[in-house]
Design a protein around this motif. Sequence first.
Motif, PDB file in Angstrom:
ATOM      1  N   ARG A 143       0.826  -1.207   0.000  1.00 51.01           N
ATOM      2  CA  ARG A 143       0.000   0.000   0.000  1.00 51.01           C
ATOM      3  C   ARG A 143       0.857   1.252   0.000  1.00 51.01           C
ATOM      4  O   ARG A 143       0.589   2.200  -0.749  1.00 51.01           O
ATOM      5  CB  ARG A 143      -0.930  -0.005   1.210  1.00 51.01           C
ATOM      6  CG  ARG A 143      -1.973   1.103   1.165  1.00 51.01           C
ATOM      7  CD  ARG A 143      -3.006   0.938   2.242  1.00 51.01           C
ATOM      8  NE  ARG A 143      -4.040   1.969   2.142  1.00 51.01           N
ATOM      9  CZ  ARG A 143      -5.008   2.135   3.029  1.00 51.01           C
ATOM     10  NH1 ARG A 143      -5.091   1.327   4.081  1.00 51.01           N
ATOM     11  NH2 ARG A 143      -5.904   3.095   2.869  1.00 51.01           N
ATOM     12  N   LEU A 144       1.898   1.286   0.835  1.00 51.55           N
ATOM     13  CA  LEU A 144       2.763   2.457   0.844  1.00 51.55           C
ATOM     14  C   LEU A 144       3.500   2.584  -0.487  1.00 51.55           C
ATOM     15  O   LEU A 144       3.640   3.685  -1.026  1.00 51.55           O
ATOM     16  CB  LEU A 144       3.758   2.382   1.994  1.00 51.55           C
ATOM     17  CG  LEU A 144       4.740   3.556   2.091  1.00 51.55           C
ATOM     18  CD1 LEU A 144       3.994   4.876   2.257  1.00 51.55           C
ATOM     19  CD2 LEU A 144       5.727   3.352   3.228  1.00 51.55           C
ATOM     20  N   GLY A 145       3.956   1.459  -1.024  1.00 56.00           N
ATOM     21  CA  GLY A 145       4.670   1.501  -2.293  1.00 56.00           C
ATOM     22  C   GLY A 145       3.829   2.096  -3.411  1.00 56.00           C
ATOM     23  O   GLY A 145       4.329   2.871  -4.242  1.00 56.00           O
ATOM     24  N   ALA A 146       2.538   1.771  -3.426  1.00 54.55           N
ATOM     25  CA  ALA A 146       1.652   2.325  -4.453  1.00 54.55           C
ATOM     26  C   ALA A 146       1.501   3.839  -4.317  1.00 54.55           C
ATOM     27  O   ALA A 146       1.303   4.546  -5.316  1.00 54.55           O
ATOM     28  CB  ALA A 146       0.286   1.646  -4.362  1.00 54.55           C
ATOM     29  N   LEU A 147       1.599   4.345  -3.091  1.00 55.38           N
ATOM     30  CA  LEU A 147       1.477   5.785  -2.858  1.00 55.38           C
ATOM     31  C   LEU A 147       2.788   6.523  -3.124  1.00 55.38           C
ATOM     32  O   LEU A 147       2.788   7.733  -3.333  1.00 55.38           O
ATOM     33  CB  LEU A 147       1.021   6.042  -1.420  1.00 55.38           C
ATOM     34  CG  LEU A 147      -0.395   5.572  -1.085  1.00 55.38           C
ATOM     35  CD1 LEU A 147      -0.623   5.554   0.424  1.00 55.38           C
ATOM     36  CD2 LEU A 147      -1.419   6.483  -1.762  1.00 55.38           C
ATOM     37  N   LEU A 148       3.905   5.791  -3.106  1.00 50.91           N
ATOM     38  CA  LEU A 148       5.201   6.401  -3.366  1.00 50.91           C
ATOM     39  C   LEU A 148       5.561   6.377  -4.842  1.00 50.91           C
ATOM     40  O   LEU A 148       6.111   7.343  -5.380  1.00 50.91           O
ATOM     41  CB  LEU A 148       6.296   5.695  -2.556  1.00 50.91           C
ATOM     42  CG  LEU A 148       6.221   5.795  -1.030  1.00 50.91           C
ATOM     43  CD1 LEU A 148       7.343   4.997  -0.392  1.00 50.91           C
ATOM     44  CD2 LEU A 148       6.269   7.245  -0.569  1.00 50.91           C
ATOM     45  N   VAL A 149       5.276   5.288  -5.511  1.00 48.83           N
ATOM     46  CA  VAL A 149       5.731   5.111  -6.895  1.00 48.83           C
ATOM     47  C   VAL A 149       5.059   6.074  -7.866  1.00 48.83           C
ATOM     48  O   VAL A 149       5.577   6.332  -8.956  1.00 48.83           O
ATOM     49  CB  VAL A 149       5.496   3.650  -7.333  1.00 48.83           C
ATOM     50  CG1 VAL A 149       4.014   3.391  -7.616  1.00 48.83           C
ATOM     51  CG2 VAL A 149       6.359   3.289  -8.542  1.00 48.83           C
ATOM     52  N   CYS A 150       3.923   6.634  -7.479  1.00 44.53           N
ATOM     53  CA  CYS A 150       3.190   7.544  -8.374  1.00 44.53           C
ATOM     54  C   CYS A 150       3.673   8.985  -8.262  1.00 44.53           C
ATOM     55  O   CYS A 150       3.080   9.884  -8.865  1.00 44.53           O
ATOM     56  CB  CYS A 150       1.690   7.466  -8.094  1.00 44.53           C
ATOM     57  SG  CYS A 150       1.242   8.015  -6.434  1.00 44.53           S
ATOM     58  N   SER A 151       4.742   9.233  -7.491  1.00 40.18           N
ATOM     59  CA  SER A 151       5.190  10.602  -7.261  1.00 40.18           C
ATOM     60  C   SER A 151       6.694  10.720  -7.460  1.00 40.18           C
ATOM     61  O   SER A 151       7.457   9.822  -7.092  1.00 40.18           O
ATOM     62  CB  SER A 151       4.831  11.052  -5.841  1.00 40.18           C
ATOM     63  OG  SER A 151       5.410  12.303  -5.555  1.00 40.18           O
ATOM     64  N   ARG A 152       7.111  11.839  -8.027  1.00 39.38           N
ATOM     65  CA  ARG A 152       8.534  12.132  -8.191  1.00 39.38           C
ATOM     66  C   ARG A 152       9.063  12.996  -7.041  1.00 39.38           C
ATOM     67  O   ARG A 152      10.199  13.439  -7.064  1.00 39.38           O
ATOM     68  CB  ARG A 152       8.765  12.859  -9.519  1.00 39.38           C
ATOM     69  CG  ARG A 152       8.456  12.013 -10.736  1.00 39.38           C
ATOM     70  CD  ARG A 152       8.329  12.874 -11.991  1.00 39.38           C
ATOM     71  NE  ARG A 152       9.533  13.641 -12.269  1.00 39.38           N
ATOM     72  CZ  ARG A 152      10.548  13.234 -13.025  1.00 39.38           C
ATOM     73  NH1 ARG A 152      10.487  12.022 -13.592  1.00 39.38           N
ATOM     74  NH2 ARG A 152      11.599  13.991 -13.239  1.00 39.38           N
ATOM     75  N   GLN A 153       8.243  13.234  -6.023  1.00 43.60           N
ATOM     76  CA  GLN A 153       8.675  14.053  -4.891  1.00 43.60           C
ATOM     77  C   GLN A 153       9.824  13.389  -4.143  1.00 43.60           C
ATOM     78  O   GLN A 153       9.987  12.159  -4.170  1.00 43.60           O
ATOM     79  CB  GLN A 153       7.518  14.264  -3.920  1.00 43.60           C
ATOM     80  CG  GLN A 153       6.469  15.241  -4.382  1.00 43.60           C
ATOM     81  CD  GLN A 153       5.402  15.427  -3.316  1.00 43.60           C
ATOM     82  OE1 GLN A 153       4.838  14.458  -2.811  1.00 43.60           O
ATOM     83  NE2 GLN A 153       5.121  16.680  -2.969  1.00 43.60           N
ATOM     84  N   LEU A 154      10.594  14.215  -3.442  1.00 43.58           N
ATOM     85  CA  LEU A 154      11.605  13.666  -2.544  1.00 43.58           C
ATOM     86  C   LEU A 154      10.910  12.882  -1.438  1.00 43.58           C
ATOM     87  O   LEU A 154       9.819  13.238  -0.980  1.00 43.58           O
ATOM     88  CB  LEU A 154      12.458  14.772  -1.959  1.00 43.58           C
ATOM     89  CG  LEU A 154      13.248  15.630  -2.961  1.00 43.58           C
ATOM     90  CD1 LEU A 154      14.091  16.658  -2.227  1.00 43.58           C
ATOM     91  CD2 LEU A 154      14.109  14.775  -3.872  1.00 43.58           C
ATOM     92  N   LEU A 155      11.554  11.826  -0.985  1.00 44.91           N
ATOM     93  CA  LEU A 155      10.932  10.897  -0.041  1.00 44.91           C
ATOM     94  C   LEU A 155      10.481  11.599   1.230  1.00 44.91           C
ATOM     95  O   LEU A 155       9.361  11.358   1.717  1.00 44.91           O
ATOM     96  CB  LEU A 155      11.917   9.772   0.291  1.00 44.91           C
ATOM     97  CG  LEU A 155      11.416   8.641   1.173  1.00 44.91           C
ATOM     98  CD1 LEU A 155      10.158   8.007   0.608  1.00 44.91           C
ATOM     99  CD2 LEU A 155      12.519   7.597   1.350  1.00 44.91           C
TER     100      LEU A 155
END
Length: 281
Positions: A143-155
Amino acid sequence: MPELPEVEVLVRHLDPQLRGQAIRQVELLRPSILFPPDPTPADRVLRGRRIRHVRRRGKYICVELDPAPGVPGLFWMHLGMTGRLWLQPAGAPLPPHTRMFWDLNRARLVFSDPRGFGRSGWDEAPLRRLGPEPLERTFTAARLGALLVCSRQLLKVRLLDQTVVAGLGNIYVCESLWEAGLSPVRRSDRLAGTEVARLVAAIRRVLRRAIRFGSKLNLDWTGTGRDRLFYFGRVAGSSSPPRERFAVYEREGDPCRRCGAPIRRIVLAGRGTYFCPGCQP
């Protein structure tokens, strides 16, 4: 600003004291605390209702009320940057910066906020926009990975977004990234699956450790202490402040407890960000 652990400790303290109490009167001393603005008087909505339960959602304190036809069953409060919420004797004078208070059948619930950024209301739209709760089983690497992979923002910036993870703030994002060995300036969409899993586990450990820490201390309701800890006072019977809790936060120049490299501070999205350049590549 209080983050998830501070709000969780507060909720655990308030819930047993508020359960079953009836709301006899509500006073909004600053109407702007109600969000969104509503012409319906809060006293009309809340007076006579009985409190069933107090819980947390992200950084929000949610007061569940007994059901009543045509009126909301939940009232939420967000403490903003400097808000404080506590019970005091019914006859005690109101403290400075009181924005709202509830007269109950056995005490008075006071919302004080010097800077005035706190909010409250019964519209649940802000709660529905929140991301997953990091201490629940539904907070998984997938679930977290799906919310991270869609963004180019810094972590670091991405994790501060409350629609990504509910309740995380600047302190515990810094601590979690150090715990996971991940750089705050990594791009969110470039984490490997194993790194996301490591981050999920780190967030859980950091938050649980902070909640355990806060649960052992007296609560500094009025903020008069000098420990710079929101609500967390001194250990009962101790005259010395608690031991340092953080691995990197506000430790610029100190040696990393894992590799010995000096902790660095940079600014990301206007927030001070602390990390170890040696073990957070």
